[in-house]
Design an enzyme around this catalytic site. Sequence first.
Site, PDB file in Angstrom:
ATOM      1  N   LYS A  51      -0.594  -2.309   0.681  1.00 27.21           N
ATOM      2  CA  LYS A  51       0.220  -1.254   1.307  1.00 27.21           C
ATOM      3  C   LYS A  51      -0.357  -0.894   2.668  1.00 27.21           C
ATOM      4  O   LYS A  51      -1.525  -1.139   2.966  1.00 27.21           O
ATOM      5  CB  LYS A  51       0.305  -0.003   0.424  1.00 27.21           C
ATOM      6  CG  LYS A  51      -1.030   0.740   0.160  1.00 27.21           C
ATOM      7  CD  LYS A  51      -1.396   1.767   1.207  1.00 27.21           C
ATOM      8  CE  LYS A  51      -2.719   2.457   0.886  1.00 27.21           C
ATOM      9  NZ  LYS A  51      -3.463   2.946   2.030  1.00 27.21           N
ATOM     10  N   GLY A  96      -6.026  -2.729  -1.839  1.00 24.82           N
ATOM     11  CA  GLY A  96      -6.108  -4.020  -2.537  1.00 24.82           C
ATOM     12  C   GLY A  96      -6.571  -3.863  -3.981  1.00 24.82           C
ATOM     13  O   GLY A  96      -5.956  -4.412  -4.898  1.00 24.82           O
ATOM     14  N   GLY A  97      -7.632  -3.115  -4.204  1.00 26.53           N
ATOM     15  CA  GLY A  97      -8.146  -2.904  -5.560  1.00 26.53           C
ATOM     16  C   GLY A  97      -7.134  -2.141  -6.410  1.00 26.53           C
ATOM     17  O   GLY A  97      -6.944  -2.445  -7.594  1.00 26.53           O
ATOM     18  N   ASP A 150      -4.193   5.834  -5.414  1.00 28.24           N
ATOM     19  CA  ASP A 150      -3.153   4.944  -4.886  1.00 28.24           C
ATOM     20  C   ASP A 150      -2.504   4.073  -5.972  1.00 28.24           C
ATOM     21  O   ASP A 150      -1.523   3.375  -5.701  1.00 28.24           O
ATOM     22  CB  ASP A 150      -3.742   3.971  -3.850  1.00 28.24           C
ATOM     23  CG  ASP A 150      -4.130   4.670  -2.566  1.00 28.24           C
ATOM     24  OD1 ASP A 150      -3.654   5.797  -2.336  1.00 28.24           O
ATOM     25  OD2 ASP A 150      -4.908   4.077  -1.791  1.00 28.24           O
TER      26      ASP A 150
END
Length: 296
Positions: A10, A100-101, A135
């Site tokens: 994102k 990413g994680g 997130d």
Amino acid sequence: MDIVLEAQGKINLTLEVIAKRPDGYHELSTVMQSVTLADTLTLRPAAAAITLETDNPGLPTDSRNLIVRAAYALRERTGVWAGAHIHLHKRIPLAAGMAGGSADAAATLAGLNQLWDLHLSQPELAEIALTLGSDVPFCLRGGTVYAAGRGEILTPLPPLPAWPVLLVTPRFPVATAEVYRRLDLAGLTPAPAAAVRAVVSQGTIEALSPYMVNALETVTERDYPVIGALKARLRELGAAVSLMSGSGPTVFGLFARTEAAEAAYRDLQDSPSSVHLAFLAPAGIVFPAEPGSIKY
Ligand code: C5P
């Protein structure tokens, strides 16, 4: 049968910080946007153990990894003691402001929900997601979303066109908690949330660009002037607008035309940063094998 998923990263089209909360987190007003740069996860049924294998030697494969934590959290929540072997092909830069994680964790929840036949609903998955990170609920849903609270109170917005986006990531990690800790809230004046949502809904770069600000630049860009230099370079190369994503250090440039983004991508090949050309995406997780799913 194996399940293969694309866990898309994102960017934050806007990121404003409203206040520090009693629980230590910050109250946000942000527009989150999925992009097609994605990690690939392959989930294979296994007898009892959760095992993770990845092509990125910089990542832990034990319970320090959010993928493993997501799998354990699902087992705890449902009492289903199934196993899985998970392979991660990593493309989203690490600790770079692109979630990413978090995307990997969200894809693990969605994928294991299928693999283990758990039938958890989206709200139930979102609740587990928030225990893994602020997130992760967004990554489960993806697309163009207005997010408030810690980032988990989600209002889906009309999807933006698949604009090309150049993602430029300097090769150093940034620790999000440290950026928030050093943020000076006194100097910030966030735009009204309703105005931000209204301009995104118009769906044009012209309407959106005056609102594209990131409060966290006041910390990360001050520490690393390369971030300001990369934003300026992206504008010179034809980006309609450029901004840091999340707590950085990734800088992105939105382009109106793919040819312009491709030309800028070629020009940036001399950069010491990692450079990716991607597109805005209407979802967070893509099951490539699913009929009708979109594969970019
Ligand atoms: O939720 P997550 O673990 O991803 O957040 C990493 C760190 O970023 C938190 O420990 C917190 O210090 C900071 N943070 C915050 N307010 C948010 C989201 C994250 O202060 N809304």
